[in-house]
Motif scaffolding. Structure first.
Motif, PDB file in Angstrom:
ATOM      1  N   LEU A   1       0.872  -1.150  -0.121  1.00  0.00           N
ATOM      2  CA  LEU A   1      -0.042  -0.109  -0.172  1.00  0.00           C
ATOM      3  C   LEU A   1       0.892   1.500   0.047  1.00  0.00           C
ATOM      4  N   LEU A   2       2.041   1.230   0.767  1.00  0.00           N
ATOM      5  CA  LEU A   2       2.843   2.578   0.514  1.00  0.00           C
ATOM      6  C   LEU A   2       3.631   2.571  -0.588  1.00  0.00           C
ATOM      7  N   MET A   3       4.006   1.610  -1.452  1.00  0.00           N
ATOM      8  CA  MET A   3       4.518   1.602  -2.446  1.00  0.00           C
ATOM      9  C   MET A   3       3.486   2.023  -3.641  1.00  0.00           C
ATOM     10  N   ALA A   4       2.314   1.624  -3.501  1.00  0.00           N
ATOM     11  CA  ALA A   4       1.269   2.153  -4.511  1.00  0.00           C
ATOM     12  C   ALA A   4       0.877   3.477  -4.329  1.00  0.00           C
ATOM     13  N   ALA A   5       0.770   3.971  -3.196  1.00  0.00           N
ATOM     14  CA  ALA A   5       0.695   5.388  -2.717  1.00  0.00           C
ATOM     15  C   ALA A   5       2.077   6.455  -3.354  1.00  0.00           C
ATOM     16  N   PHE A   6       3.258   5.650  -3.196  1.00  0.00           N
ATOM     17  CA  PHE A   6       4.410   6.298  -3.768  1.00  0.00           C
ATOM     18  C   PHE A   6       4.453   6.366  -5.246  1.00  0.00           C
ATOM     19  N   PHE A   7       4.114   5.211  -5.856  1.00  0.00           N
ATOM     20  CA  PHE A   7       3.777   5.111  -7.447  1.00  0.00           C
ATOM     21  C   PHE A   7       2.702   6.137  -8.046  1.00  0.00           C
ATOM     22  N   ALA A   8       1.593   6.436  -7.006  1.00  0.00           N
ATOM     23  CA  ALA A   8       0.655   7.194  -7.592  1.00  0.00           C
ATOM     24  C   ALA A   8       1.224   8.738  -7.288  1.00  0.00           C
ATOM     25  N   LEU A   9       1.904   8.846  -6.402  1.00  0.00           N
ATOM     26  CA  LEU A   9       2.579  10.157  -6.235  1.00  0.00           C
ATOM     27  C   LEU A   9       3.388  10.672  -7.349  1.00  0.00           C
ATOM     28  N   ALA A  10       4.227   9.695  -7.640  1.00  0.00           N
ATOM     29  CA  ALA A  10       5.256   9.949  -8.785  1.00  0.00           C
ATOM     30  C   ALA A  10       4.569  10.117 -10.039  1.00  0.00           C
ATOM     31  N   ALA A  11       3.333   9.433 -10.178  1.00  0.00           N
ATOM     32  CA  ALA A  11       2.649   9.497 -11.448  1.00  0.00           C
ATOM     33  C   ALA A  11       1.980  11.174 -11.517  1.00  0.00           C
ATOM     34  N   ALA A  12       1.363  11.466 -10.397  1.00  0.00           N
ATOM     35  CA  ALA A  12       0.932  12.683 -10.038  1.00  0.00           C
ATOM     36  C   ALA A  12       1.835  13.798 -10.432  1.00  0.00           C
ATOM     37  N   VAL A  13       3.194  13.741 -10.146  1.00  0.00           N
ATOM     38  CA  VAL A  13       3.977  14.853 -10.233  1.00  0.00           C
ATOM     39  C   VAL A  13       4.606  14.976 -11.740  1.00  0.00           C
ATOM     40  N   GLN A  14       4.237  14.045 -12.258  1.00  0.00           N
ATOM     41  CA  GLN A  14       4.744  14.236 -13.898  1.00  0.00           C
ATOM     42  C   GLN A  14       4.048  15.235 -14.634  1.00  0.00           C
ATOM     43  N   ILE A  15       2.973  15.754 -13.944  1.00  0.00           N
ATOM     44  CA  ILE A  15       2.033  16.638 -14.762  1.00  0.00           C
ATOM     45  C   ILE A  15       2.629  17.550 -15.718  1.00  0.00           C
ATOM     46  N   ASN A  16       3.555  18.192 -15.466  1.00  0.00           N
ATOM     47  CA  ASN A  16       4.058  19.223 -16.193  1.00  0.00           C
ATOM     48  C   ASN A  16       5.450  18.929 -16.848  1.00  0.00           C
TER      49      ASN A  16
ATOM     50  N   TYR B   1       4.696   5.132 -14.021  1.00  0.00           N
ATOM     51  CA  TYR B   1       4.268   4.884 -12.570  1.00  0.00           C
ATOM     52  C   TYR B   1       2.585   4.563 -12.289  1.00  0.00           C
ATOM     53  N   VAL B   2       1.890   4.709 -13.124  1.00  0.00           N
ATOM     54  CA  VAL B   2       0.225   4.448 -12.820  1.00  0.00           C
ATOM     55  C   VAL B   2       0.352   2.886 -12.905  1.00  0.00           C
ATOM     56  N   VAL B   3       0.816   2.144 -14.131  1.00  0.00           N
ATOM     57  CA  VAL B   3       0.714   0.718 -14.217  1.00  0.00           C
ATOM     58  C   VAL B   3       1.237   0.043 -12.732  1.00  0.00           C
ATOM     59  N   PRO B   4       2.475   0.287 -12.344  1.00  0.00           N
ATOM     60  CA  PRO B   4       2.909  -0.152 -10.956  1.00  0.00           C
ATOM     61  C   PRO B   4       1.863   0.052  -9.744  1.00  0.00           C
ATOM     62  N   ALA B   5       1.452   1.528  -9.858  1.00  0.00           N
ATOM     63  CA  ALA B   5       0.587   1.768  -8.604  1.00  0.00           C
ATOM     64  C   ALA B   5      -0.483   0.706  -8.652  1.00  0.00           C
ATOM     65  N   VAL B   6      -1.349   0.647  -9.818  1.00  0.00           N
ATOM     66  CA  VAL B   6      -2.303  -0.256  -9.747  1.00  0.00           C
ATOM     67  C   VAL B   6      -1.997  -1.714  -9.468  1.00  0.00           C
ATOM     68  N   LEU B   7      -0.701  -2.303 -10.067  1.00  0.00           N
ATOM     69  CA  LEU B   7      -0.535  -3.612  -9.720  1.00  0.00           C
ATOM     70  C   LEU B   7      -0.043  -3.841  -8.275  1.00  0.00           C
ATOM     71  N   THR B   8       0.657  -3.076  -7.642  1.00  0.00           N
ATOM     72  CA  THR B   8       0.985  -2.895  -6.394  1.00  0.00           C
ATOM     73  C   THR B   8      -0.328  -2.790  -5.569  1.00  0.00           C
ATOM     74  N   LEU B   9      -1.414  -2.019  -5.763  1.00  0.00           N
ATOM     75  CA  LEU B   9      -2.475  -1.742  -5.039  1.00  0.00           C
ATOM     76  C   LEU B   9      -3.136  -3.092  -4.831  1.00  0.00           C
ATOM     77  N   LEU B  10      -3.084  -3.828  -5.948  1.00  0.00           N
ATOM     78  CA  LEU B  10      -4.011  -5.058  -6.063  1.00  0.00           C
ATOM     79  C   LEU B  10      -3.313  -6.191  -5.316  1.00  0.00           C
ATOM     80  N   VAL B  11      -2.021  -6.251  -5.319  1.00  0.00           N
ATOM     81  CA  VAL B  11      -1.208  -6.989  -4.348  1.00  0.00           C
ATOM     82  C   VAL B  11      -1.585  -6.662  -2.809  1.00  0.00           C
TER      83      VAL B  11
END
Length: 172
Positions: A17-32, A43-53
């Protein structure tokens, strides 16, 4: 996860869950970022895969278990292979053109992100075969805190951020 100690299954889930949060945050900061679409998906793909785990650790079980397992394992393998290729390309670029500390180079930070993804996906992939316990679990705990500690260090180190391109400075 069974058989690896009383709290190890919960700790493994928490790490995911921590790593899913990190990957999601890493995806979010890519905006600009100039290539935001690519890095957001990285980053979104491992966020989802890790959340599922984190929610259903058995999703990493061998293929014969269910169709969800086949999809999870195939997507994990494909994404890990792409990250490995990206790591090789960025590593070559850094080796050839880096002018300073690799964390000062955008490619260096991207390289570390790809390495974290590849290592975490490998841990997840192997978690069904080898129950998380002992040194492997301690490695997972350490790795799950590493990105947050690094981010905090970089955020507090204004000298390091001073050499960054504008799109990197305006996100954090």
């Amino acid at each position: 996860m069974a058989g690896s100690g009383p709290g190890s299954g919960r700790l493994w889930r928490l790490c995911n869950l921590l790593m899913a949060a990190f990957f999601a945050l890493a995806a979010a900061v890519q905006i600009n970022d100039p290539d935001a679409g690519l890095w957001t998906m990285v980053y979104v793909v491992p966020a989802v895969l890790t959340l599922l785990v984190g929610l259903t650790p058995s999703i990493t079980a061998p293929v014969c278990s269910s169709p969800d397992n086949v999809i999870w394992r195939s997507l994990s393998d494909l994404h890990s292979a792409a990250c490995l290729l990206g790591t090789i390309a960025l590593g070559y670029s850094l080796f050839t053109y880096a002018k300073s500390n690799i964390l000062h180079e955008e490619e260096g930070r991207e390289l570390f992100g790809l390495v974290i993804i590849a290592v975490w996906m490998r841990l997840c992939r192997n978690s069904a075969k080898n129950p998380m316990g002992g040194m492997c679990l301690m490695g997972a705990v350490t790795l799950s805190f590493f990105p947050f500690v690094s981010w905090l260090y970089i955020y507090m180190n204004s000298e390091m951020r001073s050499s960054w391109p504008t799109h990197c400075k305006t996100v954090i």
